[in-house]
Write an enzyme that holds these catalytic residues in place. Sequence first.
Site, mmCIF file in Angstrom:
data_model
loop_
_atom_site.group_PDB
_atom_site.id
_atom_site.type_symbol
_atom_site.label_atom_id
_atom_site.label_comp_id
_atom_site.label_asym_id
_atom_site.label_seq_id
_atom_site.Cartn_x
_atom_site.Cartn_y
_atom_site.Cartn_z
ATOM 1 N N PRO A 287 0.844 -1.209 0.000
ATOM 2 C CA PRO A 287 0.000 0.000 0.000
ATOM 3 C C PRO A 287 0.872 1.249 0.000
ATOM 4 O O PRO A 287 1.553 1.546 0.979
ATOM 5 C CB PRO A 287 -0.810 -0.133 1.291
ATOM 6 C CG PRO A 287 -0.011 -1.039 2.173
ATOM 7 C CD PRO A 287 0.739 -1.963 1.267
ATOM 8 N N ASP A 463 5.926 2.170 2.035
ATOM 9 C CA ASP A 463 5.012 1.047 2.268
ATOM 10 C C ASP A 463 4.311 1.279 3.608
ATOM 11 O O ASP A 463 4.945 1.211 4.667
ATOM 12 C CB ASP A 463 5.801 -0.264 2.289
ATOM 13 C CG ASP A 463 4.918 -1.499 2.387
ATOM 14 O OD1 ASP A 463 3.732 -1.364 2.743
ATOM 15 O OD2 ASP A 463 5.419 -2.612 2.121
ATOM 16 N N HIS A 464 3.012 1.529 3.551
ATOM 17 C CA HIS A 464 2.279 1.900 4.763
ATOM 18 C C HIS A 464 2.101 0.722 5.724
ATOM 19 O O HIS A 464 1.668 0.912 6.867
ATOM 20 C CB HIS A 464 0.907 2.477 4.394
ATOM 21 C CG HIS A 464 0.450 3.558 5.331
ATOM 22 N ND1 HIS A 464 0.971 3.720 6.592
ATOM 23 C CD2 HIS A 464 -0.474 4.541 5.186
ATOM 24 C CE1 HIS A 464 0.379 4.741 7.188
ATOM 25 N NE2 HIS A 464 -0.492 5.256 6.350
ATOM 26 N N ARG A 465 2.429 -0.492 5.275
ATOM 27 C CA ARG A 465 2.406 -1.617 6.200
ATOM 28 C C ARG A 465 3.548 -1.518 7.202
ATOM 29 O O ARG A 465 3.446 -2.029 8.334
ATOM 30 C CB ARG A 465 2.533 -2.950 5.437
ATOM 31 C CG ARG A 465 1.412 -3.256 4.472
ATOM 32 C CD ARG A 465 1.713 -4.519 3.672
ATOM 33 N NE ARG A 465 2.930 -4.384 2.877
ATOM 34 C CZ ARG A 465 3.435 -5.351 2.114
ATOM 35 N NH1 ARG A 465 2.832 -6.531 2.064
ATOM 36 N NH2 ARG A 465 4.536 -5.150 1.416
#
Length: 492
Positions: A287, A463-465
Amino acid sequence: MAELRQFKLPDVGEGLTEGEILSWLVAVGDTVTVNQPLCEVETAKAAVELPSPFAGTVTELLFDAGTTVDVGAPIITIDVGGGAAPAPAAEAPAAEGTGSGLIGETNANGRTAVLVGYGPRSTEAKRRPRRGQPVEAAAVRATAPQVLPEADYGSGGDRPPLLATAPDATVKPVRHGGLEAARAAEAAAARRPADPAASASSATAGRGALRPLAKPPVRKYAKELGIDLTTVRGTGEGGVITRADVDAALAPPAEPQVAGSGDTRIPIKGVRKHTAAAMVASAFTAPHVTEFLTVDVTRTMKLRERLTTRPELAGVKISPLLFVAKALLLAAKRHPMVNSSWDEAAQEIVVHGAVNLGIAAATPRGLIVPNVKDAGRLSLAELAGALSELTETARAGKTQPAEMTGGTITITNVGVFGVDTGTPILNPGESAILAFGAVRQMPWVHKGKVVPRQVTQLALSFDHRIVDGELGSRFLADVGALLHDPGTALTF
């Protein structure tokens, strides 16, 4: 005596499945030595020369230049014996009682010649007849292969693919112990005369014709739709017809696309093919979040002018990208989570101890991202030399696969094209990428006055994770602060 060895295309990259032979560096009849380059191959990311593992004489080039070859396929044959080819097998004296020894020929003892020797002996299993059973019947039962129930063929993921021919109800292809019976069945089908009437009657009987390979649910589905499975091409393992194949047969054929006037079709292969797959995988796996920052880099540009006059930096290319790279390395040391990757299989976040800094480079073959290993340990002069060597090698198309694997964070310098910023896509396996825009003179409020200043824009995709919004913002702000005032580096 000739001794022919074949060289198979190796996996010269990480997970390489194919490569294109760009050019041959040897010809038939040439004498080659160990480690002498044989050909130039374009992998997913670079063009590399393949060295010869053998010393000898080239006897055959198995593929032309420009051909895409699967990894593991032989590409060249080399005679390592240095002698003449052996005499044909037919001229050798045949041993008494063994026949001529030709491959595939059966000798007087009923054994078939294979590449070495005559293969397994033809033996018949012997067992004691049951009480009250004639000896002849027992012998038939002992020699007949065990046949599994028909419904059991091909049902289940661990079953081997079905054989396409079953010429008789009493002789069916079987697994493992029935291999010889299966081969006999196929041979009998091949010897059957091509008589349309006989074929029709055989098909009516359901046993003599070629039987399409499909599982019972798929057969039922095709029957309900009125699809003749003999007209459907199976795409499953071993040629098995799947439900999707039936749906494809039901759909009307697509009209061929006719290229318009002046249109050009370019095959998707090599670097372009790999880049497309990597970008799609990254965009739909991680994401992405992108943040932007406009920075006054006037002080950095003045520092650049001063450093170019220093004797210890003579001959070193001091570019704006160098300062961006150094700022990123210092910020990554303060925020190590940005220099990490997501391990889906292990369900872990891997925080890397070293920063392998990737630099996106445009080459004639497409976009590649080589990286500088453990860039954080380098001085400013060493980093400048590494960046210059990396980009020059990439543009020459000589980047090695090892230089493009193991990257942990990337910079893409879109400013060299006069672009201000963008939304970069993460390099697969990384959690952040920084886009560096063009440095322009722009009106800027400085000490309460609007004056012209050197200004650039930064864009950080992460990467929003792994990287939360706060962490991403702090990291980008630190990079911007270092570029705005290089003296800030003393506090890091």
